[in-house]
Design an enzyme around this catalytic site. Structure first.
Site, short mmCIF file in Angstrom:
data_model
loop_
_atom_site.label_atom_id
_atom_site.label_comp_id
_atom_site.label_asym_id
_atom_site.label_seq_id
_atom_site.Cartn_x
_atom_site.Cartn_y
_atom_site.Cartn_z
N CYS A 97 -80.59 -15.02 43.52
CA CYS A 97 -81.25 -14.57 44.81
C CYS A 97 -80.73 -15.70 46.26
O CYS A 97 -81.19 -16.43 46.00
CB CYS A 97 -82.76 -14.22 44.49
N CYS A 100 -84.56 -16.76 47.56
CA CYS A 100 -85.70 -17.63 46.73
C CYS A 100 -84.51 -18.31 45.69
O CYS A 100 -85.22 -19.63 45.40
CB CYS A 100 -86.65 -16.73 46.52
N CYS A 145 -85.69 -8.74 44.20
CA CYS A 145 -85.48 -9.77 43.42
C CYS A 145 -87.52 -9.70 43.24
O CYS A 145 -88.36 -9.26 44.05
CB CYS A 145 -85.05 -10.69 44.48
N CYS A 148 -88.99 -13.07 45.27
CA CYS A 148 -89.05 -12.74 46.91
C CYS A 148 -89.65 -11.56 47.71
O CYS A 148 -89.50 -11.08 48.93
CB CYS A 148 -88.28 -13.92 47.77
N CYS A 168 -75.77 -2.08 40.87
CA CYS A 168 -75.10 -2.42 42.75
C CYS A 168 -75.59 -3.19 43.50
O CYS A 168 -76.07 -2.50 44.59
CB CYS A 168 -74.42 -0.77 42.89
ZN LIG Z 1 -85.47 -13.69 45.46
#
Ligand SMILES: [Zn+2]
Length: 179
Positions: A97, A100, A145, A148, A168
């Protein structure tokens, strides 16, 4: 009479004690039963609840992220198809991610979907949270995510084996770290 009354009184007291006791047990059992699943659920469903990333304001995120990544991660925008350099990323490694740093996908799970967005057939357990998105009128499963809560993309049921899923993902929401 006295003895009989005394006995009755005793019995009544015993019954009342027994009732109070069972009522206490009942209340305790109810309290335990209602608290335990809630705690277990909270701990299991949201291990990142205390994450400092959850405390960042919209302005904090705007300052931390490139504009396109900010719009996708924090405002559920979608990058133009075919625009991500990660489409051509074929090295071994992990996709994290961008918000984060949480590891989300392994390169082994990436496949060519032909959609113009980086696509994966599964994700690292616990890395994503899912919810139903009704933005285009048709229910779609959107995922975020887990740490975060940044928006990453949508999951569809037309992916390859072994899962049949297609995650996706917006490339601007990811950072690739080669193995
Ligand atoms: Zn994140």
């Amino acid at each position: 009479m006295i003895g009989r009354n005394g006995l009755n009184l005793l019995r009544e007291t015993d019954v009342m004690n027994a009732m109070n006791l069972s009522r206490r047990h009942f209340l305790m059992a109810t309290a335990v039963a209602s608290a335990a699943p809630a705690l277990a659920h909270a701990a299991a469903a949201d291990p990142y609840a205390a994450s400092p990333f959850r405390k960042l304001s919209d302005g904090d995120w705007r300052a931390r992220l490139p504009p396109a990544s900010f719009e996708v991660l924090r405002h559920e925008d979608t990058e133009p198809p075919g625009s991500s350099p990660l489409l051509g990323e074929h090295r071994k490694g992990t996709f994290h991610c961008l918000g984060c740093g949480l590891a989300i996908f392994k390169s082994d799970w990436k496949f060519e979907s032909g959609t113009g967005w980086p696509s994966f057939y599964t994700y690292i357990p616990g890395a994503l949270l899912k919810k139903t998105d009704l933005k285009i009128g048709v229910p779609r499963t959107e995922y975020h995510c887990a740490q975060c809560l940044g928006h990453h993309g949508h999951v569809f049921d037309d992916g390859p084996k072994p899962t049949g899923k297609r995650y996706c993902n917006n490339g601007v929401a990811l950072k690739f770290i080669p193995a």
